[in-house]
Design a protein around this motif. Structure first.
Motif, PDB file in Angstrom:
ATOM      1  N   UNK A   6      54.472  15.777   1.156  1.00 24.75           N
ATOM      2  CA  UNK A   6      54.426  16.253  -0.242  1.00 24.75           C
ATOM      3  C   UNK A   6      53.006  16.122  -0.801  1.00 24.75           C
ATOM      4  N   UNK A   7      52.406  14.941  -0.587  1.00 25.00           N
ATOM      5  CA  UNK A   7      51.071  14.699  -1.132  1.00 25.00           C
ATOM      6  C   UNK A   7      50.037  15.617  -0.493  1.00 25.00           C
ATOM      7  N   UNK A   8      50.189  15.881   0.790  1.00 25.72           N
ATOM      8  CA  UNK A   8      49.245  16.772   1.486  1.00 25.72           C
ATOM      9  C   UNK A   8      49.334  18.189   0.938  1.00 25.72           C
ATOM     10  N   UNK A   9      50.556  18.648   0.685  1.00 31.89           N
ATOM     11  CA  UNK A   9      50.740  19.984   0.112  1.00 31.89           C
ATOM     12  C   UNK A   9      50.160  20.064  -1.296  1.00 31.89           C
ATOM     13  N   UNK A  10      50.280  18.986  -2.051  1.00 26.45           N
ATOM     14  CA  UNK A  10      49.809  19.013  -3.435  1.00 26.45           C
ATOM     15  C   UNK A  10      48.298  18.762  -3.547  1.00 26.45           C
ATOM     16  N   UNK A  11      47.815  17.744  -2.834  1.00 22.30           N
ATOM     17  CA  UNK A  11      46.436  17.291  -3.006  1.00 22.30           C
ATOM     18  C   UNK A  11      45.480  17.839  -1.961  1.00 22.30           C
ATOM     19  N   UNK A  12      46.025  18.263  -0.842  1.00 21.67           N
ATOM     20  CA  UNK A  12      45.183  18.702   0.260  1.00 21.67           C
ATOM     21  C   UNK A  12      44.985  17.585   1.263  1.00 21.67           C
ATOM     22  N   UNK A  13      44.842  17.977   2.515  1.00 22.54           N
ATOM     23  CA  UNK A  13      44.715  16.991   3.590  1.00 22.54           C
ATOM     24  C   UNK A  13      43.486  16.114   3.429  1.00 22.54           C
ATOM     25  N   UNK A  14      42.380  16.696   2.986  1.00 16.15           N
ATOM     26  CA  UNK A  14      41.132  15.930   2.847  1.00 16.15           C
ATOM     27  C   UNK A  14      41.271  14.818   1.812  1.00 16.15           C
ATOM     28  N   UNK A  15      41.931  15.108   0.691  1.00 19.87           N
ATOM     29  CA  UNK A  15      42.087  14.104  -0.355  1.00 19.87           C
ATOM     30  C   UNK A  15      43.010  12.979   0.099  1.00 19.87           C
ATOM     31  N   UNK A  16      44.082  13.315   0.788  1.00 17.47           N
ATOM     32  CA  UNK A  16      44.988  12.271   1.300  1.00 17.47           C
ATOM     33  C   UNK A  16      44.252  11.388   2.300  1.00 17.47           C
ATOM     34  N   UNK A  55      43.518   7.242   2.003  1.00 12.79           N
ATOM     35  CA  UNK A  55      43.877   6.291   3.059  1.00 12.79           C
ATOM     36  C   UNK A  55      42.645   5.567   3.582  1.00 12.79           C
ATOM     37  N   UNK A  56      41.540   6.296   3.768  1.00 15.87           N
ATOM     38  CA  UNK A  56      40.302   5.679   4.263  1.00 15.87           C
ATOM     39  C   UNK A  56      39.759   4.665   3.268  1.00 15.87           C
ATOM     40  N   UNK A  57      39.789   5.029   1.985  1.00 19.60           N
ATOM     41  CA  UNK A  57      39.267   4.131   0.947  1.00 19.60           C
ATOM     42  C   UNK A  57      40.077   2.838   0.876  1.00 19.60           C
ATOM     43  N   UNK A  58      41.389   2.955   0.878  1.00 21.83           N
ATOM     44  CA  UNK A  58      42.231   1.753   0.815  1.00 21.83           C
ATOM     45  C   UNK A  58      42.076   0.936   2.091  1.00 21.83           C
ATOM     46  N   UNK A  59      42.041   1.608   3.238  1.00 22.27           N
ATOM     47  CA  UNK A  59      41.939   0.889   4.513  1.00 22.27           C
ATOM     48  C   UNK A  59      40.636   0.120   4.627  1.00 22.27           C
ATOM     49  N   UNK A  60      39.609   0.577   3.923  1.00 23.12           N
ATOM     50  CA  UNK A  60      38.317  -0.092   3.987  1.00 23.12           C
ATOM     51  C   UNK A  60      38.184  -1.292   3.075  1.00 23.12           C
ATOM     52  N   UNK A  61      39.221  -1.599   2.306  1.00 27.98           N
ATOM     53  CA  UNK A  61      39.181  -2.759   1.402  1.00 27.98           C
ATOM     54  C   UNK A  61      39.531  -4.016   2.196  1.00 27.98           C
ATOM     55  N   UNK A  62      38.516  -4.749   2.624  1.00 22.88           N
ATOM     56  CA  UNK A  62      38.736  -5.894   3.514  1.00 22.88           C
ATOM     57  C   UNK A  62      39.296  -7.106   2.785  1.00 22.88           C
ATOM     58  N   UNK A  63      39.437  -7.014   1.462  1.00 27.97           N
ATOM     59  CA  UNK A  63      40.072  -8.111   0.734  1.00 27.97           C
ATOM     60  C   UNK A  63      41.589  -8.044   0.841  1.00 27.97           C
ATOM     61  N   UNK A  64      42.106  -6.917   1.320  1.00 28.21           N
ATOM     62  CA  UNK A  64      43.549  -6.738   1.464  1.00 28.21           C
ATOM     63  C   UNK A  64      43.950  -6.872   2.925  1.00 28.21           C
ATOM     64  N   UNK A  65      45.119  -7.461   3.181  1.00 32.78           N
ATOM     65  CA  UNK A  65      45.617  -7.465   4.545  1.00 32.78           C
ATOM     66  C   UNK A  65      46.403  -6.178   4.799  1.00 32.78           C
TER      67      UNK A  65
END
Length: 540
Positions: A363-373, A377-387
């Protein structure tokens, strides 16, 4: 086969020298995620270089990148007359030590701690006090779980190399078993590579995890022909925010979450029985709302994380069960919400939707586009303060914030880590070895029983993977951090198809202040049992 070296020429071949080795390994503090965990494999490799065989064959002693500055260690003893290969598996990371309190400075010094505990007798549980006064136990973090397993494997490979046993041994020591098993998951690919490079036939994966009690007060000793599986279905509940003064204008995520949690906790739908053993019931590991600060805005985003043990079920089968229970929960939540709405004469804000993470992604890919999704994911995954658990929920939460028209909704997902169950109890070789170990234990004056699934969760989960279909695909598609900060080498796991066995020392209270190791079991019986097992492959 005549011994080519006497006992005195071996470093770790007596109870006294093996005990000294264990204490040295424990002294090398290696709590998970610390600098000590990063330094440990380098110190271990240096220690193994003191074995003449590895001094002569340094290329067979390797470090393998496990991410975040950590490494696994492999030491290969290869006899060119043999193809049968036993892989000796252990982990060197330990849990933390806050529970030791004033005794924390002694937690990694077993001899000193065992003496010091006599000054704290009034603080010890009755069973621990009895064991302390008996003089039969050595206390300390990592003594039981599981640096004794590593010490035993070091002793075994030293003796095999010295006496040129006609069998191949691979010592594998990994980090991170206590959190996400990154060490073992990365080492799987190294094992596949080593198998090809050195023309090895992996015949047995032998873990050295300690004996875990089956119930409080259990003093029996066990060997294990499998390891229980663990998977964590999870959910994000996205309601509709409102002011507490106007509660009927919204629906809280905590209200929504309560219906699923009640149905997941202790639900015997997830219970499995195999070889007469039964999985523990599921429980909630974490439940919280995502409000960062106190306010009079109602909580409208919450998460819940559930622990499910497995024996035969795949990730796909667990998700199917989870989704069925979530549908029941949503119907019950809808019914209760409808009843309140009718009673108070207000209009509902909408039907509660249920979707899996893979459906939210579409759903999100259809709405926002694959690049934005991908960016999210990349931005959140790069937050090393989170497990990885927090990252998983934050990815879902961020996507739902961008797709609020789906709310109110419950999104189902998997959170890492995943430990597939493994069992080789029906393997003919394993049956031979179990009997061999039981006979040897009897000759040493004790009894050992067989358990089909190690109940402490272990790195054996990453070998001998038997999913014939695509059961793992459900895990891949519904794990938000898959491919970014978490992955599993399923294909390589299937390639490591030798049977598994766990033979380790007896101890008590893993992960507790009173963690302790039985001295006779660890330093006297287990070395003889493991040597007997290895000799089975030498035609003796």
């Amino acid at each position: 086969m005549a011994n080519q070296h006497t006992e005195t020429e071996l470093q770790w071949n007596t109870p006294e020298t093996l005990r000294a080795l264990l204490c040295e390994l424990v002294n090398w503090e290696s709590r998970t995620t610390t600098e000590g965990e990063k330094a440990f494999p380098h110190r271990l490799a240096e220690k193994l270089k003191s074995v003449p065989y590895f001094e002569a064959h340094p290329e067979q002693l390797e470090l393998h990148d496990a991410g975040l500055g950590r490494n696994s260690v492999t030491a290969l003893y290869k006899n060119h007359k043999a193809q049968d290969t036993i892989v000796l598996i252990s982990h060197f990371d330990t849990v933390w030590t806050e529970e030791y309190g004033a005794l924390e400075p002694f937690a990694f010094h077993p001899e000193e701690l065992t003496v010091k505990l006599h000054e704290y007798k009034d603080e010890l549980p009755e069973e621990a006090l009895t064991d302390l006064e008996s003089g039969e136990y050595l206390f300390g973090r990592g003594t039981m779980d599981m640096k004794m397993g590593l010490a035993l494997h070091m002793s075994l490979i030293e003796k095999a190399a010295s006496e040129q046993w006609p069998v191949n041994l691979v010592l594998l020591a990994v980090p991170d078993e206590e959190v996400s098993s990154a060490g073992m998951r990365t080492a799987v690919k190294s094992l596949v590579r080593m198998k090809q490079e050195h023309d090895l036939t992996y015949t047995l994966f032998l873990n050295g995890e300690p004996v875990f009690s089956q119930e409080p007060g259990d003093l029996r000793e066990y060997i294990y022909s499998g390891s229980i599986g663990k998977i964590m279905p999870a959910a994000l509940f996205y309601g509709r925010e409102t002011h507490v003064g106007e509660p009927l204008k919204g629906i809280t995520s905590t209200f929504m979450a309560s219906f699923l949690t009640q149905r997941m906790e202790w639900n015997n739908v997830f219970e499995e029985t195999d070889h007469g053993e039964t999985t523990p019931l599921p429980v909630t590991l974490q439940q919280k709302d995502l409000k960062a600060h106190y306010s009079v805005q109602t909580p409208y985003r919450s998460t819940a994380l559930y622990n499910v043990f497995t024996m035969r079920r795949t990730a796909a089968e667990v998700m199917e069960l989870f989704e069925g229970i979530a549908k029941e929960a949503v119907r019950a939540c809808e019914s209760a919400y409808t009843e309140v709405s009718e009673r108070e004469g207000i209009s509902k804000i909408g039907e509660i939707k249920l979707l899996k993470f893979e459906e939210l992604m579409d759903y999100a890919t259809n709405k926002l586009g694959e690049a934005e999704v991908k960016r999210i994911i990349t931005e959140v995954s790069g937050d090393w303060e989170l497990d990885d658990r927090d990252k998983s929920f934050k990815i879902v939460d961020t996507l739902m914030i961008e797709c609020q028209e789906l709310a109110p909704a419950t999104v189902l997902l998997f959170a890492p880590p995943y430990y597939p169950a493994v069992n080789t109890s029906d393997d003919a070789l394993v049956q031979e070895l179990v009997q061999l170990m039981q006979d040897k234990a009897t000759s040493l004056g004790t009894e050992v029983s067989q358990i089909h699934y190690f109940n402490g969760i272990s790195d054996l989960s990453y070998v001998h993977y038997e999913d014939e279909g695509t059961g793992w695909k459900s895990f891949e598609r519904n794990t938000p951090v898959w491919g970014s900060t978490y992955w599993m080498p399923f294909e390589e796991m299937k390639a490591l198809d030798a049977p598994v066995l766990n033979v380790g020392p007896f101890g008590k209270d893993a992960h507790q202040r009173t963690e302790r190791l039985h001295i006779e079991s660890a330093f006297v019986r287990l070395p003889q049992m493991l040597e007997t097992l290895a000799m089975h492959f030498c035609g003796k």
